[in-house]
Design an enzyme around this catalytic site. Structure first.
Site, short mmCIF file in Angstrom:
data_model
loop_
_atom_site.label_atom_id
_atom_site.label_comp_id
_atom_site.label_asym_id
_atom_site.label_seq_id
_atom_site.Cartn_x
_atom_site.Cartn_y
_atom_site.Cartn_z
CG ASP A 198 -0.34 -0.11 2.53
OD1 ASP A 198 0.86 -0.45 2.60
OD2 ASP A 198 -1.02 0.16 3.54
CG ASP A 223 4.22 -0.04 2.11
OD1 ASP A 223 3.52 -1.04 1.91
OD2 ASP A 223 4.00 0.76 3.03
#
Length: 325
Positions: free
Chosen positions: A12, A17
């Site tokens: 996401d 990330d």
């Protein structure tokens, strides 16, 4: 020449990330065959844009396919994104140009369909799947193609908790809370080797500030990018998470980087325990909490590996490599 380790990254695309993706892209033995996007930290469209920005910084734009996946949880609960932590755009609100130009590099094929195609039809037992956000895409793949997970080499995911300590609600971790039903489906139904790194593992495996600031001062294009996106997070961190529950100054908490490190090098895992694990779907206070059957009240079928001890020097080495030219 040794065969490449094939990897799908489902994310996401918040700040951690992005760093985890960069860790995989720089490894010569890793071939990222797809990055699939899911709504979580920000909208799925924004997630795709963020992934493409990371690929551009790493010189991989157009070389690693990016697919847009689920736009929300299986059962929509109206939960807000984590913009206060990652910024309104998910990457620290640093200036971005050429959005339309970047979007040309995203595939029109849906992420879940592509995951099934790659795992079931093209690369039986060869793909490591790394899940860094809500597990919506993974749950949909298993339901759309029963047995999908049997064809995976392994799954390394960040999410859940082992002691009822939440970072989004009183008892739930963000990724699991954002799609509780998907998390429970994955933990119940995936049959490949599954490694879960939960919130408490992050709290116990932090990075000291001296190393972090030295890392952020890496004088490369990738280093300057990470330093820029981290500025917002560090300001939030010093305000909200400056101290632990004992009133002591906290070191820096890493999350997705841990699960990615495990997928890159299994020696990162110093200790993991096999347990049966479920996710509470209904509790008014405990919805989204990961529940570990410590005493085997639900039976003896252990379904995954809970990671409890991590070699942080190896994690740091992988993080450093991700910023080098």
């Amino acid at each position: 020449m040794a065969e490449k380790q094939l990897m799908i990254i489902d994310c996401d695309a918040g700040i951690d990330d992005a760093q985890a993706i960069m860790m995989a892209l720089c490894q010569p033995h890793i071939e990222v065959v797809a990055i699939t996007c899911v709504a979580g930290n920000v909208s799925v469209q924004r997630v795709c844009h963020n992934v493409l920005r990371v690929l551009e910084v790493c010189g991989k734009l157009g070389k690693v396919p990016v697919y847009r996946g689920a736009e929300g949880p299986i059962i929509n609960r109206g939960d807000p994104p984590a913009t206060s932590v990652h910024g309104s755009d998910g990457l620290g609100d640093i200036p971005s140009s050429g959005a339309l130009e970047l979007e040309k590099h995203a595939s029109a094929e849906h992420a879940v369909n592509k995951m099934i195609d790659l795992v079931v039809h093209q690369h039986h037992g060869e793909i490591s799947l790394v899940a860094l956000g809500p597990l919506t895409n993974l749950a949909l793949a298993e339901r759309m193609k029963p047995g999908f997970s049997k064809q995976l080499k392994m799954l390394s995911l960040f999410g859940g908790n082992t002691e009822g300590r939440g970072n989004t609600t009183i008892s739930a971790e963000f990724n699991f809370y954002m799609d509780v039903e998907a998390a429970d489906i994955v933990l119940q139904e995936f049959v490949c080797p599954v490694y879960v790194t939960g919130w408490e593992a992050s709290l116990k495996h932090t990075i000291d500030w001296e190393w972090l600031y030295e890392w952020l001062n890496t004088k490369t294009k990738k280093g300057r990018f990470v330093k820029a996106v981290m500025d917002h997070l560090l300001q939030y961190y010093k305000g909200e998470w400056a101290q632990n529950e004992l009133g002591e100054e906290s070191n820096f908490i890493v999350c997705d980087q841990l699960s990615m490190a495990i997928a890159i090098d299994d020696k990162v895992v110093k200790k993991a325990h096999r347990h049966l694990v479920r996710v509470e779907r209904q509790g008014s206070i405990t919805r989204g909490q990961m529940v570990v059957d410590w005493c085997r009240h639900l039976g003896h079928k252990d379904n995954l590996n809970l990671v409890t001890e991590i070699d942080m020097q190896l994690v740091k080495d992988l993080m450093q490599a991700s910023l080098n030219d």
